[in-house]
Write a protein that holds these residues in place. Structure first.
Motif, PDB file in Angstrom:
ATOM      1  N   SER A  12       0.820  -1.217   0.000  1.00 36.96           N
ATOM      2  CA  SER A  12       0.000   0.000   0.000  1.00 36.96           C
ATOM      3  C   SER A  12       0.852   1.266   0.000  1.00 36.96           C
ATOM      4  O   SER A  12       0.339   2.376  -0.163  1.00 36.96           O
ATOM      5  CB  SER A  12      -0.907   0.009   1.234  1.00 36.96           C
ATOM      6  N   GLY A  13       2.182   1.097   0.205  1.00 36.02           N
ATOM      7  CA  GLY A  13       3.080   2.250   0.283  1.00 36.02           C
ATOM      8  C   GLY A  13       3.372   2.671   1.717  1.00 36.02           C
ATOM      9  O   GLY A  13       4.242   3.506   1.973  1.00 36.02           O
ATOM     10  N   CYS A 137     -18.958 -11.514  -4.295  1.00 28.66           N
ATOM     11  CA  CYS A 137     -17.500 -11.644  -4.211  1.00 28.66           C
ATOM     12  C   CYS A 137     -16.829 -10.418  -4.808  1.00 28.66           C
ATOM     13  O   CYS A 137     -17.118 -10.055  -5.956  1.00 28.66           O
ATOM     14  CB  CYS A 137     -17.039 -12.898  -4.958  1.00 28.66           C
ATOM     15  N   LYS A 138     -15.971  -9.786  -4.039  1.00 28.41           N
ATOM     16  CA  LYS A 138     -15.249  -8.609  -4.515  1.00 28.41           C
ATOM     17  C   LYS A 138     -13.768  -8.948  -4.634  1.00 28.41           C
ATOM     18  O   LYS A 138     -13.052  -9.028  -3.631  1.00 28.41           O
ATOM     19  CB  LYS A 138     -15.472  -7.419  -3.568  1.00 28.41           C
ATOM     20  N   GLN A 145      -5.147  -2.582  -2.436  1.00 29.08           N
ATOM     21  CA  GLN A 145      -6.524  -2.095  -2.475  1.00 29.08           C
ATOM     22  C   GLN A 145      -7.420  -2.860  -1.515  1.00 29.08           C
ATOM     23  O   GLN A 145      -7.517  -4.079  -1.575  1.00 29.08           O
ATOM     24  CB  GLN A 145      -7.067  -2.213  -3.909  1.00 29.08           C
ATOM     25  N   ASN A 146      -8.081  -2.139  -0.617  1.00 31.62           N
ATOM     26  CA  ASN A 146      -9.000  -2.755   0.327  1.00 31.62           C
ATOM     27  C   ASN A 146     -10.443  -2.419  -0.037  1.00 31.62           C
ATOM     28  O   ASN A 146     -10.696  -1.527  -0.843  1.00 31.62           O
ATOM     29  CB  ASN A 146      -8.710  -2.271   1.755  1.00 31.62           C
ATOM     30  N   THR A 185      -9.046  -9.343  -0.262  1.00 30.11           N
ATOM     31  CA  THR A 185      -8.180  -8.397   0.437  1.00 30.11           C
ATOM     32  C   THR A 185      -8.713  -8.178   1.860  1.00 30.11           C
ATOM     33  O   THR A 185      -9.011  -9.126   2.554  1.00 30.11           O
ATOM     34  CB  THR A 185      -8.080  -7.069  -0.340  1.00 30.11           C
ATOM     35  N   ARG A 186      -8.807  -6.935   2.282  1.00 32.47           N
ATOM     36  CA  ARG A 186      -9.305  -6.631   3.625  1.00 32.47           C
ATOM     37  C   ARG A 186     -10.393  -5.562   3.543  1.00 32.47           C
ATOM     38  O   ARG A 186     -10.489  -4.839   2.560  1.00 32.47           O
ATOM     39  CB  ARG A 186      -8.161  -6.130   4.527  1.00 32.47           C
ATOM     40  N   PHE A 187     -11.194  -5.464   4.589  1.00 33.13           N
ATOM     41  CA  PHE A 187     -12.193  -4.413   4.703  1.00 33.13           C
ATOM     42  C   PHE A 187     -11.633  -3.261   5.533  1.00 33.13           C
ATOM     43  O   PHE A 187     -10.885  -3.487   6.491  1.00 33.13           O
ATOM     44  CB  PHE A 187     -13.466  -4.933   5.386  1.00 33.13           C
TER      45      PHE A 187
END
Length: 279
Positions: A12-13, A137-138, A145-146, A185-187
């Motif tokens: 994510s930097g 599903c995302k 990217q979350n 990924t994550r929320f």
């Protein structure tokens, strides 16, 4: 330079302090013994420098693990392997469906359901004990990217539209459960807060605790075909195009390897690797 002062850069930097304990934990989760883990930690520690990326650390640890035991390296690359299911997201939907099948659900992928206002294409519908669950599903191919709060907001509105029409249809004998949102990924915190508030079930890489996507995959041995260190990218894409998403599916349909022209020696290595994964 002291190891505790080393900063690493995430995908994510974001800059964070390097944690030897986190690296040790991720290696231990593959089933690697203490000797292998300590050897890898020593080599990675010697190659650290200020501003090194987590990707570079991962690549080095993965290469060293693969040199020892390929099926352990396959487990270690699980998160990366999920990203490799892309880019369309459809293999990820099939992957989520397969996990639910092994948990006793009957599933349908890419089904259109009528809502009160409009119709909706649903990624996965899961049935069990006269209950139905709608699952969206995302899939993100970008590791940084979350899922932000807009995702559960949007999905909840679709779910409510379908729910308002559900008992008007022929499916009225089936109870409709709260909707699910599954991501690789994550929320974000707001997404989790909203999901909990409105009653959506949120499933991500590491949420809920001890029952996230990674935990379910490890517990059930349901590894995606993309974890294999023995198959080439071209071979993986061919298998995905033939709806072979899980390693255990390839064990049952190994004739696909013959179709690919894989030699008997390689075939044995591939099947040995994925068989150890699915134990």
């Amino acid at each position: 330079m002291e190891i505790q002062n080393i900063e690493v850069i995430k995908s994510s930097g974001e800059k964070v302090k390097f944690s030897l304990d986190k690296l040790r934990s991720s290696l231990k989760k593959t089933g690697a013994d203490d000797t292998i883990v300590n050897q890898i930690l020593d080599k990675v520690r010697d190659e650290l420098y200020q501003g090194i990326s987590t990707k570079e650390i991962y690549n080095r640890a993965f290469a060293l693990l693969k040199k020892n035991k390929s099926h352990l390296a396959s487990k270690y690359k699980l998160k990366k392997a999920i990203y490799e299911l892309g880019p369309t997201g459809f293999p990820f939907e099939r992957f989520v469906s397969a996990i639910l099948n092994f948990s006793g659900y009957k599933t349908q992928v890419s089904t259109t359901l009528q809502g009160k206002c409009v119709s909706h294409e649903i990624d996965v519908i899961a049935f069990k004990n006269y209950e139905a669950t709608i699952i969206e599903c995302k899939f993100h191919s970008d590791q940084g990217q979350n899922c932000n709060v807009k995702i559960p907001l949007y999905i909840n509105s679709r779910y409510r539209d379908v729910r308002d029409n559900w008992y008007q249809s022929s499916k009225k004998e089936t109870t409709l459960n709260p909707g699910w949102v599954v991501t690789n990924t994550r929320f974000t915190k707001d997404a989790l807060r909203y999901g909990n508030c409105c009653g959506l079930y949120l499933l991500s890489w590491d949420h809920p605790k001890n029952s996230g996507l990674k935990d379910r995959i490890d517990r059930l041995g349901l590894y995606p075909i993309t974890v294999s260190t023995q198959l080439t990218n071209r071979e993986k894409q061919f298998l995905l195009s033939r709806d072979i998403v899980l390693c255990r599916e390839l064990i049952n349909d190994s004739f696909f390897l013959d179709h690919l022209g894989v030699s008997e020696t390689r075939k044995e290595k591939i099947l040995n690797e994925i068989s150890q994964l699915c134990l």
